[in-house]
Design an enzyme around this catalytic site. Structure first.
Site, PDB file in Angstrom:
ATOM      1  N   CYS B  74      41.992  37.486  35.300  1.00 49.13           N
ATOM      2  CA  CYS B  74      40.813  37.331  36.169  1.00 49.13           C
ATOM      3  C   CYS B  74      40.376  35.877  36.315  1.00 49.13           C
ATOM      4  O   CYS B  74      39.494  35.567  37.115  1.00 49.13           O
ATOM      5  CB  CYS B  74      39.678  38.185  35.640  1.00 49.13           C
ATOM      6  SG  CYS B  74      40.162  39.908  35.459  1.00 49.13           S
ATOM      7  N   CYS B 200      29.879  48.530  35.324  1.00 52.92           N
ATOM      8  CA  CYS B 200      31.206  47.978  35.623  1.00 52.92           C
ATOM      9  C   CYS B 200      31.237  47.375  37.027  1.00 52.92           C
ATOM     10  O   CYS B 200      30.676  47.941  37.963  1.00 52.92           O
ATOM     11  CB  CYS B 200      32.259  49.078  35.567  1.00 52.92           C
ATOM     12  SG  CYS B 200      32.313  49.965  34.000  1.00 52.92           S
ATOM     13  N   LYS B 321      29.541  42.047  39.412  1.00 48.62           N
ATOM     14  CA  LYS B 321      28.936  43.380  39.402  1.00 48.62           C
ATOM     15  C   LYS B 321      28.548  43.852  40.799  1.00 48.62           C
ATOM     16  O   LYS B 321      28.828  44.986  41.165  1.00 48.62           O
ATOM     17  CB  LYS B 321      27.705  43.359  38.480  1.00 48.62           C
ATOM     18  CG  LYS B 321      26.946  44.651  38.413  1.00 48.62           C
ATOM     19  CD  LYS B 321      27.734  45.717  37.687  1.00 48.62           C
ATOM     20  CE  LYS B 321      27.268  47.125  38.007  1.00 48.62           C
ATOM     21  NZ  LYS B 321      27.661  47.628  39.338  1.00 48.62           N
ATOM     22  N   HIS B 325      34.819  42.090  42.747  1.00 52.41           N
ATOM     23  CA  HIS B 325      35.770  41.389  41.887  1.00 52.41           C
ATOM     24  C   HIS B 325      37.201  41.603  42.370  1.00 52.41           C
ATOM     25  O   HIS B 325      37.959  42.359  41.763  1.00 52.41           O
ATOM     26  CB  HIS B 325      35.586  41.880  40.445  1.00 52.41           C
ATOM     27  CG  HIS B 325      36.423  41.179  39.421  1.00 52.41           C
ATOM     28  ND1 HIS B 325      36.866  39.877  39.563  1.00 52.41           N
ATOM     29  CD2 HIS B 325      36.901  41.610  38.221  1.00 52.41           C
ATOM     30  CE1 HIS B 325      37.585  39.545  38.493  1.00 52.41           C
ATOM     31  NE2 HIS B 325      37.622  40.576  37.674  1.00 52.41           N
TER      32      HIS B 325
END
Lengths: 125, 378
Positions: B74, B200, B321, B325
């Site tokens: 990431c 998540c 969030k 992402h």
């Protein structure tokens, strides 16, 4: 564990896997800094030494952290929710699948192994 | 950058939108671009796409220059950005296009179990994946230990989601545009305890890009901001071998390096974009970056100290969030937000007098972290 499991004295993944399926959890201890690991490597992650001794890790330990996986990856997609934990075994910690339900601090014992895509993981409970 | 969320477009089409926006925003033409650094993490697994840097460069009309792809889970495009900054600092290139692109939603044709498996590729193949770990699970292990050591609560975790959703509603690029409540978060289904669905970040598609220039060349472009320092550190993997699960040591090391390079400290930072892949990750990050003492991250979030009008606003963009992402695009999207804030162009989410901003982007089990410190150009 017999010495002929090791290649030139080094602990390979193939040997680690075979031992786990036989009920033994192998790890390494650094001959120089005494750092221990349950995930065999080519050199010590702590000091870089290549002088690593293969050791049988304790089969009893304590839960260091845990989580219950409710949304699993493909290999476990038919399973009910299950726990994965990091288990503290004296000087080394290991990631393990859990049989039953545990909390941080609980004492657990090696129960054997589980298989996912022909790869074993330690099973504690 | 593109909006983050489900997109039917190809990686190349998504990237082109972000690249053209960045080039046009800077007033840069293709002939000024000396190199192209790309972040893409999963394309080989999700879309059977490799050798993406020259493919995407060609798609946006840039050929003949060095083009390379970076992969650090990431933290992928922050690492591409770091290499671009170092290249212009050292006179290797004058102007570098840096970007990231990823598709993670069901638009890829992959379902949740398969995408969860692909995300877990950042955990150890031999010693972690067979145990059934997932990425929410990895951060749940870190967070449950933090809760055990410091008494961090589920309500404190939920307050991070509430704040980031509140911020995200002011971001036109965000995946999620509506507010939520602590109750809604706590009633959402469990994913990997203590994380519920609303703790998540989502699977997102999207792209982001920035133009990096040498300090001397910067004034020939529109509205530059300054990069004052970039720290990059890695730590021990797999997770069981980490000395501490709660310290996220690479974040501490990367922050120390960025603070030293810039001559700044945590107290000088006006706002931060941090890697809140899960609510617990933001709490660990705010402690590792030095905004709060260890164990104080949860109470600080709950007390509003990281809100838009708090003492250190965290994730004004909505963070991973709420903004979303798309793995390889996340790092440079943080740089886009820092740039927007430092220029004073962030609209309803603008931080008052934002002069010093920090980005924290991690990869894997926090085993890689990059911390970037940027300032408005004097």
């Amino acid at each position: 564990m017999s010495d002929d499991e090791l290649v030139d004295g080094d602990l390979t993944y193939a040997s680690w896997k075979r031992a786990l399926r036989d009920g033994d959890l192998l790890g390494q201890k650094c001959r120089d800094c005494r750092h221990a690991t349950a995930a065999p490597k080519a050199a010590c992650a702590h000091c870089g030494s290549r002088e690593l001794e293969t050791v049988e890790l304790p089969t009893t330990g304590a839960i260091y952290s845990e989580t219950t996986i409710t949304v699993p990856p493909r290999q476990f997609s038919d399973d009910d929710p299950y726990q994965v934990a990091i288990v503290e075994l004296d000087e080394a910690r290991v990631m393990a699948h859990i049989d039953g339900a545990v909390e941080i601090g609980d004492t657990v014992r090696l129960q054997g192994s589980i298989e996912a895509d022909d790869a074993p993981a330690p099973l504690f409970g | 950058m593109t909006t983050f969320g489900p997109h039917e477009r190809t990686l190349a089409e998504l990237f082109a939108e972000a690249a053209f926006k960045a080039l046009d925003d800077a007033g840069a033409t293709n002939d000024r671009i000396d190199a192209f650094y790309l972040g893409n993490t999963l394309g080989g697994m999700t879309e059977n796409e490799t050798h993406l840097a020259p493919k995407l460069a060609t798609h946006v009309g840039i050929t003949g220059v060095p083009a390379q792809r970076f992969e650090d889970a990431c933290a992928t495009s922050s690492n591409a950005f770091k290499h671009a900054v170092q290249a212009v600092e050292n006179g290797i290139h004058d102007v570098v296009l840096v970007g990231g692109v990823e598709r993670c939603t069901p638009e890829t044709g992959l379902d949740t179990p398969r995408m969860t498996e692909i995300f877990a590729s950042a955990s150890d193949k031999q010693y972690e994946q067979p145990a059934g770990i997932t990425f929410p699970g990895v951060f749940a292990l870190l967070t449950n230990r933090h809760m055990h050591e410091y008494g961090t609560t589920e309500e404190q975790l939920a307050s991070v989601a509430v704040k980031n959703h509140a911020n995200g509603q002011h971001n036109p690029h965000a995946h999620f545009g509506k507010e939520t409540t602590v109750e809604e978060v706590l009633e959402s289904p469990l994913i990997a305890d203590p994380f519920r669905l609303m703790d998540c970040c989502p699977f997102s598609d999207g792209a982001s890009a920035v133009v990096v220039t040498s300090s001397d060349a910067a004034d020939s472009f529109d509205s530059p901001v300054d990069v004052k320092g970039i720290g990059h550190a890695t730590g021990t993997v797999p997770a069981a071998d980490k000395e501490s699960l709660t310290a996220t040591q690479p974040a501490r090391d990367a922050a120390a390096s960025a603070y030293e390079q810039s001559g700044r400290s945590a107290a000088d930072v006006d706002f931060a974009e941090v890697h809140d892949c899960f609510t617990g990750a933001e709490i660990l990050a705010t402690e590792a970056l030095g905004f709060f003492d260890d164990g104080e991250g949860g109470p600080a979030a709950e007390a509003g100290r990281t809100a838009l009008d708090g003492e250190i606003p965290v994730n004004p963009s909505g963070g991973l969030k709420a903004k979303g992402h798309p793995i390889g695009a996340t790092g440079t999207a943080q740089i886009v937000e820092l740039t927007t804030q430092l220029r004073g162009e962030a609209g309803d989410r603008q931080i008052t007098d934002a002069e010093t901003g920090l980005a924290h982007n991690l990869g894997g089990d926090a085993g890689t972290t990059l911390v970037t410190l940027m300032e408005a150009r004097a």
